[in-house]
Design a protein around this motif. Structure first.
Motif, PDB file in Angstrom:
ATOM      1  N   UNK A   1       0.886  -1.187  -0.124  1.00 13.21           N
ATOM      2  CA  UNK A   1       0.086   0.011   0.199  1.00 13.21           C
ATOM      3  C   UNK A   1       0.877   1.096  -0.080  1.00 13.21           C
ATOM      4  N   UNK A   2       0.140   2.253  -0.543  1.00 15.30           N
ATOM      5  CA  UNK A   2       1.262   3.607  -0.775  1.00 15.30           C
ATOM      6  C   UNK A   2       1.352   4.282   0.562  1.00 15.30           C
TER       7      UNK A   2
ATOM      8  N   UNK B   1       3.620   1.300  -7.804  1.00 23.36           N
ATOM      9  CA  UNK B   1       2.306   2.106  -8.080  1.00 23.36           C
ATOM     10  C   UNK B   1       2.105   3.125  -7.120  1.00 23.36           C
ATOM     11  N   UNK B   2       3.035   3.700  -6.159  1.00 19.99           N
ATOM     12  CA  UNK B   2       2.856   4.844  -5.255  1.00 19.99           C
ATOM     13  C   UNK B   2       2.037   6.023  -5.751  1.00 19.99           C
ATOM     14  N   UNK B   3       1.069   6.119  -4.980  1.00 23.57           N
ATOM     15  CA  UNK B   3       0.179   7.050  -5.570  1.00 23.57           C
ATOM     16  C   UNK B   3      -0.374   8.201  -4.653  1.00 23.57           C
TER      17      UNK B   3
ATOM     18  N   UNK C   1       5.634   5.121  -8.911  1.00 21.57           N
ATOM     19  CA  UNK C   1       4.427   5.761  -9.235  1.00 21.57           C
ATOM     20  C   UNK C   1       3.572   5.459 -10.684  1.00 21.57           C
ATOM     21  N   UNK C   2       3.738   4.010 -11.088  1.00 23.87           N
ATOM     22  CA  UNK C   2       3.254   3.494 -12.246  1.00 23.87           C
ATOM     23  C   UNK C   2       1.908   3.001 -12.092  1.00 23.87           C
TER      24      UNK C   2
ATOM     25  N   UNK D   1      -3.977  -1.637 -13.557  1.00 27.85           N
ATOM     26  CA  UNK D   1      -2.885  -1.050 -12.703  1.00 27.85           C
ATOM     27  C   UNK D   1      -1.684  -2.118 -12.909  1.00 27.85           C
ATOM     28  N   UNK D   2      -2.111  -3.235 -12.522  1.00 28.08           N
ATOM     29  CA  UNK D   2      -1.035  -4.518 -12.382  1.00 28.08           C
ATOM     30  C   UNK D   2      -0.449  -4.774 -13.938  1.00 28.08           C
TER      31      UNK D   2
END
Ligand SMILES: NC(=O)c1ccc[n+]([C@@H]2O[C@H](COP(=O)([O-])OP(=O)(O)OC[C@H]3O[C@@H](n4cnc5c(N)ncnc54)[C@H](OP(=O)(O)O)[C@@H]3O)[C@@H](O)[C@H]2O)c1
Ligand SMILES: NC(=O)c1ccc[n+]([C@@H]2O[C@H](COP(=O)([O-])OP(=O)(O)OC[C@H]3O[C@@H](n4cnc5c(N)ncnc54)[C@H](OP(=O)(O)O)[C@@H]3O)[C@@H](O)[C@H]2O)c1
Lengths: 327, 327
Positions: B72-73, B93-95, B121-122, B281-282
């Motif tokens: 989790x971010x 996927x840091x958001x 952040x992808x 996202x994955x």
């Protein structure tokens, strides 16, 4: 880092668009316009911008950071592209899709030999649409890609229309079918025929004494251009043509419809609604001119396409600012 | 070049999506899943994939080309991101948008020290939406950018909803306003208030004895989350919640509306309709894992974002094939 100096080679629709686009980018300045025609017959984009004869191009090598090639793809660029890449860092909008590999190879050899960087086939298709076709299949490997063009004025089909006996002038609009787009957006991945994807709308001015029914028949049955489409032909006056059909709007859609590994449907759509095709294409060229200059400063020479260029190179903002503002 | 070996660190929604996405990419293989929980409590994605305890991660350094961080971010990645970038080439996927610059800096230092490459952040926002915000302003410097989210399930707002007294369970959908999108698409560049852009639809299961009107009032007046929006609250049964609201659809729009130098309006739209937010996202993470491996093979170490990555690095196809097929 001062302003980057841009020059334009060839001054048609695209060339005028590039001049206007450079004016919107504070980190660039327009050095000169070069033309094969008599420069005195050409209105300069601004009173300060010299319009110079083509044979003086090489004298300006040291004063130009990027030369934007605005010649036609059919006859001009196959020769100008490699020739000028030997002497300048360049960008161009070469759009003969089938010949792009050989064009890239020719420009690449010349650019490498000259220590220059050339980004070729820049614009919207090829260009932004190509980028989205790539992203679509890379992000959703199981799926289908759909490209729709229009609504917009097609240069090639308008030319074909004007060659029909009895047609004095005319334009052709390519119109994507709303039903086909809806079907693709729904994720159903339909198989679409050529006729189902687009219709073609022609507006013609007749020559004196031409027969409207005869012209229509000749148009709608023309192989390659119109026979495979539902085509309409509307006769209009020369005044209406000049008044209503002088702009060059265009655009379209790239849609990727895919299924991810867990079985869910995902639809990605990229859509352009362009008030002016050449002005948008020019705007894209100018952003890639910035990238070409940066790549050349880093020593990355040779020919590249939009597929090879990191997006941050297109922006005048530093990477830290982009990350803070846009991520 | 054999298959690239991918491992997953953290096995929630995103981790399961990554396992499924690796299965769609023939040039990759799934080495293992690592979890902080007891591995024996976790169903492996395939019978061949080992689920291993977190403290064995470093033993697998030499067998993993890219580690995909699926924590989790909020609480996991700020620590895991830099820690693991010291030992592995990573994607995540840091958001937490506001903290991206400091996160990039922390991961960058660790990755450089370890000779690794991390793309952070992808995903789609941040991720594909960020890329389109960048392209929008770089290609059309005079204009406005509009981001709309949904229709889709918002994790953060669903969490807030579930904290309301009397709510046993529930989900929240963010819905972009069709009128606002139409206004933006028209090129009129409207100024839109928060309330005009999105509405919020909540579906709640009440606790025994809870008062529906009281719950609704508490939800719609909640500051930050709901008070600034037109919010609806619908009471449903636990069965309906499980049956109708188990998927995690999402998506949205990034629209750039600009005017080119010759005065023409141009509108560029990027739209996502995601059947599953974590699976998409994955899928994006896995394509960027390919790019991270390639950049690392070239010696480009440190932290990068989607803005820095050339699109062709995302595709398994060689550049020549991409040019021939997609330009
Ligand atoms: N990739 C894309 O998405 C995209 C989009 C749009 C267009 N394109 C490409 O861009 C190319 C150029 O388009 P364009 O609309 O700028 O073409 P154009 O107006 O016909 O101009 C092409 C060249 O013709 C010469 N020219 C222009 N006006 C002339 C005139 N009145 N009399 C004689 N010569 C004239 C100019 O060279 P001189 O000044 O040297 O005479 C100019 O460089 C097209 O061939 C197309 O392939 C690509
Ligand atoms: N950039 C974008 O567009 C985008 C889009 C979507 C999501 N995201 C980000 O992705 C992050 C992860 O999302 P997610 O939906 O995968 O979160 P999640 O399901 O809550 O998983 C996060 C972590 O929690 C642990 N976990 C999962 N299920 C658990 C359970 N039943 N009990 C205890 N621990 C459990 C897992 O670590 P262990 O296996 O080690 O226990 C997992 O790595 C989010 O924080 C969000 O920031 C980004």
């Amino acid at each position: 880092m001062g302003q980057r100096r841009i020059a334009i080679a060839g001054y048609g629709n695209l060339g005028r668009g590039v001049a206007a686009a450079v004016g919107q980018n504070a980190d660039m300045t327009l050095h000169a316009v070069f033309t094969r025609r008599d420069p005195s017959t050409i209105d300069p984009p601004t009173p300060q911008t010299p319009v110079l004869p083509w044979d003086e191009l090489l004298d300006h090598r040291d004063e130009v950071d990027v030369l934007v090639l605005c010649g036609g793809s059919k006859d001009d660029l196959p020769q100008q592209g490699p020739e000028l890449a030997a002497h300048f860092t360049t960008v161009d909008s070469f759009d003969t899709h089938a010949r792009i590999p050989e064009y890239v190879a020719a420009v690449d050899a010349a650019a490498r030999a000259g220590g220059n960087t050339s980004i070729v086939a820049v614009g919207w298709d090829p260009g932004m649409f190509s980028l989205n076709r790539l992203l679509g299949e890379a992000l959703l490997p199981e799926g289908g890609t759909y490209t729709f063009w229009g609504p917009g004025l097609s240069q090639g089909h308008s030319d074909a229309l004007r060659r029909v006996p009895g047609v004095a002038a005319g334009v052709q609009y390519t119109v994507p079918s709303p039903a086909a787009i809806d079907a693709v957006r729904s994720g159903s991945r339909p198989e679409l025929t050529t006729r189902e994807k687009h219709t073609r709308e022609c507006y013609v001015v007749l020559e004196d004494g031409a027969d409207a029914a005869e012209v229509e028949r000749a148009v709608v049955t023309m192989p390659h251009y119109f026979a495979d489409y539902d085509t309409t032909v509307t006769v209009i006056s020369a005044e209406e043509l000049a008044r209503e059909h002088a702009d060059m709007p265009h655009g379209g859609f790239v849609i990727r419809s895919g299924t991810t590994g867990g079985g869910h449907d995902q639809v990605v759509e990229y859509r352009l609604q362009l008030g002016s095709n050449p002005e948008f294409t020019a705007s894209v060229l100018v952003a890639y001119a910035r990238a070409a200059a940066r790549l050349n400063e880093r020593g990355e020479t040779g020919a590249l396409t939009v597929l090879d260029v990191a997006p941050s190179l297109l922006s005048p903002k530093p990477v830290d600012q982009l990350r803070a503002e846009l991520l």
